[in-house]
Enzyme design. Structure first.
Site, short mmCIF file in Angstrom:
data_model
loop_
_atom_site.label_atom_id
_atom_site.label_comp_id
_atom_site.label_asym_id
_atom_site.label_seq_id
_atom_site.Cartn_x
_atom_site.Cartn_y
_atom_site.Cartn_z
N ASP A 108 0.84 -1.19 0.00
CA ASP A 108 0.00 0.00 0.00
C ASP A 108 0.88 1.25 0.00
OD1 ASP A 108 -2.05 1.80 0.19
OD2 ASP A 108 -2.99 0.91 1.94
N HIS A 120 -0.55 4.54 0.27
CA HIS A 120 -1.27 5.70 0.79
C HIS A 120 -0.54 6.26 2.02
CE1 HIS A 120 -4.44 3.82 -1.64
NE2 HIS A 120 -4.87 5.06 -1.81
N SER A 154 -4.19 -4.42 2.60
CA SER A 154 -3.19 -4.21 3.66
C SER A 154 -3.38 -5.16 4.84
CB SER A 154 -3.24 -2.76 4.14
OG SER A 154 -4.52 -2.45 4.61
#
Lengths: 175, 208
Positions: free
Chosen positions: B95, B97, B148
């Site tokens: 991930d 982000h 995740s």
């Protein structure tokens, strides 16, 4: 507008369902076709957002990021509306759309969409961890059939498990 | 009673914070005291966020104001003394982000925790190495996507396998109590302020 729409024949869908990669329940089974799509706003906005944050302009970077989320949400809405009109013009009905990784639909099925659709045509690829790049991209799938499907008036927001936390909940891609 | 600087910080009055820091230094107030007043403002900001008066964007704005003030004061020798504890934080493998994670980092630093930010797409082994290297007793893992969950679990397993005595918190959009249970983390941080509260609770208890 960067978007792709491909409608595969039912045999492709049935193969996916048979392989237990697509959840029939989620797609309201009485469908004849599946419409799948990938939307993206491209890499420029996320890159700019990072640039702002890297130089300490966190608020500006975050706002740009949120606008990017909004924009790709609106793009997916436009795509869906187009599908809806196309279906209606042929006397067909369309289900609400759903996306892998949302609404309790396993993100692993992202691979199914990318197997059926060459999203590299619009510059979208799937990482090994099933993350779409550019990051402001959305994939979606909707059923098309001769009979109405699912709950009338329901949208993907009605099936979302993040409804209590999502700033866009119930807004369907608009503010 | 809160100082004028604390209240300017709490009210997100960027220019006033800068002026008061400058005026304080010119008047001979110790940089460390001014830094503490800014931190008190950050505490009030967290409280306002908890009550719903402030939004996420306010926390980010607070982080910007605090970072600038803290950097100026640190350059003048300002320090709040020993930190409250060490935390290792990152967005898990797969991930990328980082906005949510960055807000938590800022709020923890504002509350005087020493935070090692591992960035995004962090392998379990990197969390383990960072804990070993820093001696951190709290680990925070962030993830915005359902992809995740497994890497979070792998990281918790790796930390346990390494025999590291850490408390683990997880956070991010899709994370829930069910996910926390699956992952094996100690707690779920629903937002930046709860992450600060958890760190306070654990480090106040003296996680060994």
């Amino acid at each position: 507008m960067d978007m792709i729409e491909l409608q595969r024949r039912v045999d492709a869908v049935e193969a996916a369902v048979a392989a237990n990669r697509v959840t029939e329940k989620k797609l309201s089974v009485e469908l004849d076709r599946l419409a799948i799509g990938v939307c993206t706003i491209g890499p420029k906005l996320p890159t700019r957002s990072h640039e702002y944050r890297d130089r300490g302009e966190a608020v500006r970077g975050m706002l740009l990021d949120q606008l990017g989320s909004l924009a790709v949400g609106q793009l997916s809405q436009l795509f869906y509306r187009q599908l809806e009109m196309d279906a209606a013009s042929q006397g067909l009905h369309i289900s609400t759309y759903l996306s892998p990784g949302e609404s309790e639909w396993s993100v692993r099925d992202q691979a199914v969409i990318f197997d059926l659709l060459d999203a590299t045509q619009i510059g979208v690829s799937l990482t090994e961890s099933l993350l779409m790049k550019p990051i402001k991209s959305l994939s979606l799938m909707a059923g098309i059939g001769r009979h109405p499907m699912g709950v009338p008036g329901a949208t993907h927001c009605d099936y979302c498990t993040m409804a209590d936390r999502c700033p866009f909940h119930g807004k369907h891609g608009s503010l | 009673m809160a100082s004028e600087l604390t209240m300017a910080m709490a009210d997100l009055d960027e220019l006033k914070v800068q002026e008061l820091v400058k005026a304080g230094l010119a008047a001979g107030v110790s940089p460390s005291r001014l830094l503490d007043e800014c931190r008190e403002g950050m505490t009030l900001i967290g409280e306002r966020f908890e009550t719903g008066e402030y939004y996420l964007s306010d926390l980010i704005m607070a982080g910007e104001i605090f970072k600038v003030a803290a950097a100026d004061l640190a350059a003048q020798g300002g320090s709040s003394g020993p930190t409250k504890g060490k935390v290792v934080l990152g967005t898990v493998k797969g991930d990328i982000h980082d906005i949510g994670k960055d807000i938590v980092v800022t709020m923890l630093r504002g509350a005087n925790y020493e935070v090692t930010d591992l960035g995004v797409d962090v392998e379990p082994a990197k969390f383990v190495a960072a804990v070993r290297e820093t001696g951190a007793t709290v680990v925070g893992m962030s993830g915005l996507l359902t992809i995740s969950f497994d890497p979070m679990k792998e990281t918790v397993d790796a930390l346990k396998a390494a025999g590291l005595p850490v408390k683990v918190m997880i956070g991010g959009g899709p994370v829930s109590e069910q996910v926390r249970e699956y992952v094996g983390a100690d707690a779920l941080g629903v937002d930046a302020q709860s992450a600060v509260a958890l760190a306070g609770q654990w480090l106040g208890e003296g996680v060994k």
